[in-house]
Design an enzyme around this catalytic site. Structure first.
Site, short mmCIF file in Angstrom:
data_model
loop_
_atom_site.label_atom_id
_atom_site.label_comp_id
_atom_site.label_asym_id
_atom_site.label_seq_id
_atom_site.Cartn_x
_atom_site.Cartn_y
_atom_site.Cartn_z
N ASP A 86 -1.03 -1.47 -4.24
CA ASP A 86 -2.81 -1.50 -3.24
C ASP A 86 -3.15 -0.49 -3.28
OD1 ASP A 86 -4.74 -3.10 -1.65
OD2 ASP A 86 -4.19 -3.00 0.18
N SER A 139 0.45 -1.14 -0.08
CA SER A 139 -0.13 -0.11 -0.04
C SER A 139 0.85 1.58 -0.21
CB SER A 139 -1.01 0.28 1.14
OG SER A 139 -0.16 0.21 2.42
N GLU A 146 -12.18 0.05 -9.25
CA GLU A 146 -13.09 -0.46 -8.41
C GLU A 146 -14.59 0.56 -8.55
OE1 GLU A 146 -11.58 -0.36 -3.98
OE2 GLU A 146 -13.88 -0.51 -3.73
P1 13P Z 1 -8.45 -5.85 6.07
O1 13P Z 1 -8.87 -4.68 6.84
O2 13P Z 1 -10.02 -6.39 5.72
O3 13P Z 1 -8.07 -7.14 5.89
O4 13P Z 1 -8.71 -5.36 4.08
C1 13P Z 1 -7.27 -5.18 3.95
C2 13P Z 1 -7.43 -4.50 1.65
O5 13P Z 1 -8.36 -4.70 1.35
C3 13P Z 1 -5.78 -4.32 1.65
O6 13P Z 1 -6.55 -3.49 0.15
O1 G3H Z 2 -7.27 -1.31 2.35
C1 G3H Z 2 -5.61 -1.43 2.46
C2 G3H Z 2 -4.74 -1.80 3.23
O2 G3H Z 2 -5.62 -2.95 4.69
C3 G3H Z 2 -3.41 -1.14 3.42
O3 G3H Z 2 -3.39 -0.51 5.03
O4 G3H Z 2 -2.70 1.98 4.01
O5 G3H Z 2 -2.51 1.22 6.30
O6 G3H Z 2 -1.34 0.22 4.47
P1 G3H Z 2 -2.51 0.47 4.89
ZN ZN Z 3 -8.60 -2.98 -0.11
#
Ligand code: 13P
Ligand code: G3H
Ligand code: ZN
Length: 326
Positions: free
Chosen positions: A96, A59, A148
């Site tokens: 992500d 992320s 998305e």
């Molecule tokens: P969770 O917070 O349910 O693990 O989802 C993670 C996610 O969607 C990362 O993109």
């Molecule tokens: O969807 C989000 C993921 O769980 C990543 O979370 O932005 O705190 O790294 P983060």
């Molecule tokens: Zn997510």
């Protein structure tokens, strides 16, 4: 930014073949987030030992925390480590929740094999435009793109009340056609984090909207669908955390049987981050409480890593159905 590198030079694959096999096979590819060494070691060990394809997710927050170059090399180390273990598993390195064209381009240029552009908060036409721009860039390099449609409820939102945030099946064909994305994340009642629903103690969380999923599937047959916010918020971890000094009241997630049902249909990528965070926190708290004199991080992080391996194996084998599908 150093010299450009293509993902194929790094032993990575894009998502095309893994998704097509997952859609046909009625299972989902796990997408695990990582921020540090122990997490990536656990992910690759568990996926190698269960012979599961895997998507390693980074992320924006992870890049800020750990340094984007460092994370990329950790992922590449994971690819090498899997090979050394004799595991021939497909591995994708995925951005992500990318939030700009520039960030997606930078990931494509540095060896990612898949990127998500999350325009879900934008007005529809702007989401289409931004996603299209990312696709045009990424596809020159055969890098997969996830878009998305629909907004996942946040921690404070009442999922049941926020009907307008669910994905509108009437938009999906237009979005996929205009953007050219390779997969589509949809909103059917999951949410990010450890507090997915507000329910009274003992009450079951509301079911995912399988009616929306099946409408999407009807309109986009065999098209790869992605579920974000899909942690189960494993209650044994929440209990351990609370037992050893934590305070996580009302933490609740998506029941495993619903994830299994989703994985058996058009959903072919399931994102999991929070469950891994809970496993690590639970085991670190437990270890330190039981070993108050210990100060070697390898001891408490080692305990956390071991639990993470067990959790991921369980997910691959029992929830996503990806074990043995490499
Ligand atoms: P969770 O917070 O349910 O693990 O989802 C993670 C996610 O969607 C990362 O993109
Ligand atoms: O969807 C989000 C993921 O769980 C990543 O979370 O932005 O705190 O790294 P983060
Ligand atoms: Zn997510």
């Amino acid at each position: 930014m150093g010299k450009k590198v293509h993902f194929s030079e790094l032993g990575l694959v894009n998502t095309r073949e893994m998704f097509s096999r997952a859609v046909d096979g009625g299972y989902a590819i796990p997408a695990y987030n990582f921020n540090n060494l122990e997490q990536i070691q656990a992910i690759v060990t568990a996926c190698a030992e269960t012979s599961s394809p895997v998507i390693l997710q980074v992320s924006k927050g992870a890049r800020d925390y750990a340094n984007s170059t460092m994370l990329r090399y950790l992922a590449l180390g994971a690819v090498e480590m899997a090979r050394e273990k004799g595991a021939n598993i497909p591995i994708t390195l995925h951005l992500d929740h990318g939030d700009s064209l520039e960030l997606c381009q930078s990931c494509v240029d540095s060896g990612f094999s898949s990127v998500m552009i999350d325009g879900s908060h934008l007005p529809y036409e702007e989401n289409v435009k931004l996603t299209r721009q990312v696709v045009e860039y990424a596809h020159q390099y055969d890098v997969s793109v996830e878009g998305e449609l629909g907004v996942l409820a946040g921690i404070e939102d009442e999922v049941q009340a926020e009907k307008s945030t669910y994905t509108r099946p009437d938009e999906v064909v237009d979005f996929v056609t205009k953007t050219g994305v390779d997969s589509l994340a949809i909103s059917i009642g999951t949410s990010h984090g450890a507090y997915k629903f507000k329910v009274k103690p003992g009450e079951a969380p509301p079911s995912l909207r399988f009616d929306i999923l099946s409408e999407v599937e009807k309109r986009l047959p065999r098209f790869p669908i992605v579920l974000h916010g899909a942690s189960s918020v494993v209650q044994s971890y929440v209990e351990l955390i609370n037992k050893y000094g934590g305070k996580m009241e009302g933490a609740i997630g998506i029941p495993e049987d619903q994830l299994r049902q989703a994985a058996a249909s058009a959903v072919c990528k399931i994102n999991i981050d929070s469950d891994g965070r809970l496993a690590v926190t639970a085991k670190v708290r437990e270890y330190l409480a039981n070993n108050p004199g210990e100060f070697d991080p390898r001891k408490y992080l080692g305990a956390a890593r071991k639990e993470l391996v067990a959790l991921i194996k369980h997910k691959n084998e029992t929830v996503l159905g990806s074990a043995g599908k490499a």
